[in-house]
Design a protein around this motif. Structure first.
Motif, short mmCIF file in Angstrom:
data_model
loop_
_atom_site.label_atom_id
_atom_site.label_comp_id
_atom_site.label_asym_id
_atom_site.label_seq_id
_atom_site.Cartn_x
_atom_site.Cartn_y
_atom_site.Cartn_z
N UNK A 85 6.46 -4.50 4.93
CA UNK A 85 5.68 -3.38 4.43
C UNK A 85 5.91 -3.29 2.92
N UNK A 86 4.84 -3.36 2.14
CA UNK A 86 5.01 -3.27 0.68
C UNK A 86 5.62 -1.94 0.25
N UNK A 87 6.43 -1.99 -0.78
CA UNK A 87 7.08 -0.79 -1.28
C UNK A 87 6.06 0.26 -1.69
N UNK A 88 4.93 -0.16 -2.25
CA UNK A 88 3.88 0.78 -2.65
C UNK A 88 3.40 1.60 -1.45
N UNK A 89 3.25 0.96 -0.32
CA UNK A 89 2.83 1.66 0.91
C UNK A 89 3.89 2.67 1.34
N UNK A 90 5.14 2.27 1.27
CA UNK A 90 6.24 3.19 1.62
C UNK A 90 6.28 4.38 0.66
N UNK A 91 6.02 4.13 -0.60
CA UNK A 91 5.98 5.22 -1.58
C UNK A 91 4.86 6.20 -1.27
N UNK A 92 3.70 5.68 -0.87
CA UNK A 92 2.58 6.57 -0.51
C UNK A 92 2.93 7.40 0.72
N UNK A 93 3.60 6.78 1.69
CA UNK A 93 4.03 7.53 2.88
C UNK A 93 4.98 8.66 2.48
N UNK A 94 5.92 8.36 1.61
CA UNK A 94 6.88 9.36 1.14
C UNK A 94 6.15 10.51 0.46
N UNK A 95 5.17 10.19 -0.37
CA UNK A 95 4.39 11.23 -1.07
C UNK A 95 3.62 12.11 -0.07
N UNK A 96 3.06 11.50 0.95
CA UNK A 96 2.30 12.27 1.95
C UNK A 96 3.23 13.17 2.76
N UNK A 97 4.42 12.69 3.05
CA UNK A 97 5.41 13.54 3.73
C UNK A 97 5.83 14.69 2.83
N UNK A 98 6.01 14.41 1.56
CA UNK A 98 6.39 15.47 0.62
C UNK A 98 5.28 16.51 0.52
N UNK A 99 4.04 16.06 0.61
CA UNK A 99 2.91 16.99 0.53
C UNK A 99 2.94 18.02 1.67
N UNK A 100 3.44 17.62 2.83
CA UNK A 100 3.53 18.56 3.96
C UNK A 100 4.95 19.11 4.11
N UNK A 101 5.79 18.86 3.12
CA UNK A 101 7.16 19.39 3.07
C UNK A 101 8.02 18.97 4.26
N UNK A 102 7.97 17.69 4.59
CA UNK A 102 8.80 17.17 5.67
C UNK A 102 9.53 15.92 5.23
N UNK A 103 10.73 15.75 5.75
CA UNK A 103 11.47 14.50 5.59
C UNK A 103 11.14 13.61 6.78
N UNK A 104 11.29 12.30 6.64
CA UNK A 104 10.98 11.40 7.77
C UNK A 104 11.73 11.76 9.05
N UNK A 105 13.01 12.10 8.94
CA UNK A 105 13.78 12.46 10.13
C UNK A 105 13.26 13.73 10.79
#
Length: 149
Positions: free
Chosen positions: A25-45
């Protein structure tokens, strides 16, 4: 992504829907996922902790979504001339389904979370995520979600 619960959900979905998972998985894709999670105020766990107790419902949602949208194929930007257009239904023979990146479920989980917790915010999130045809896509997600509820 490298969590036993996430891996178990991926395996369950693979058993119900024939698909190829790409582990790189490209790092850019992981960064976008992180940003989308931040947008809904959630951590992956936190997201996975929400999904895990209702994983069967999430898996049904994911399979429904895959069934609805799996016929879509995409061409890379390099293959497309700037103003090239295809007639509806025309196949230029260059499309290739190479598989789903291992992180594809993160976006599904975010959409599922929003549908469960704050369905009125779905269209806002989809616009933030720059989903083309966000309104129609959101309506389709709501139908899939209603079918499994």
């Amino acid at each position: 992504m490298n969590n036993e619960h996430y891996e178990a959900i991926v395996r369950d979905i693979e058993q119900r829907f024939a698909m190829k998972i790409i582990n790189d998985v490209p790092q850019l894709s992981l960064n976008r996922d992180r940003d989308k999670l931040a947008h809904i105020n959630l951590l992956p766990d936190e997201l996975l902790s929400f999904i895990w107790p209702i994983k069967d419902k999430f898996i049904d949602f994911s399979v429904g979504k895959l069934q609805k949208f799996s016929g879509l194929t995409f061409r890379s930007e390099q293959e497309c001339a700037p103003n090239e257009e295809l007639v509806d239904g025309e196949d230029d023979g260059r499309e290739e389904v190479i598989g789903y990146p291992k992180n594809f479920l993160i976006l599904y989980m975010i959409e599922f979370y929003i549908l469960c917790q704050a369905p009125d915010h779905l269209n806002s999130y989809l616009n933030y995520a720059r989903v083309s045809g966000a309104k129609k896509y959101g309506d389709d997600l709501k139908k899939i979600f209603a079918a499994i509820s």
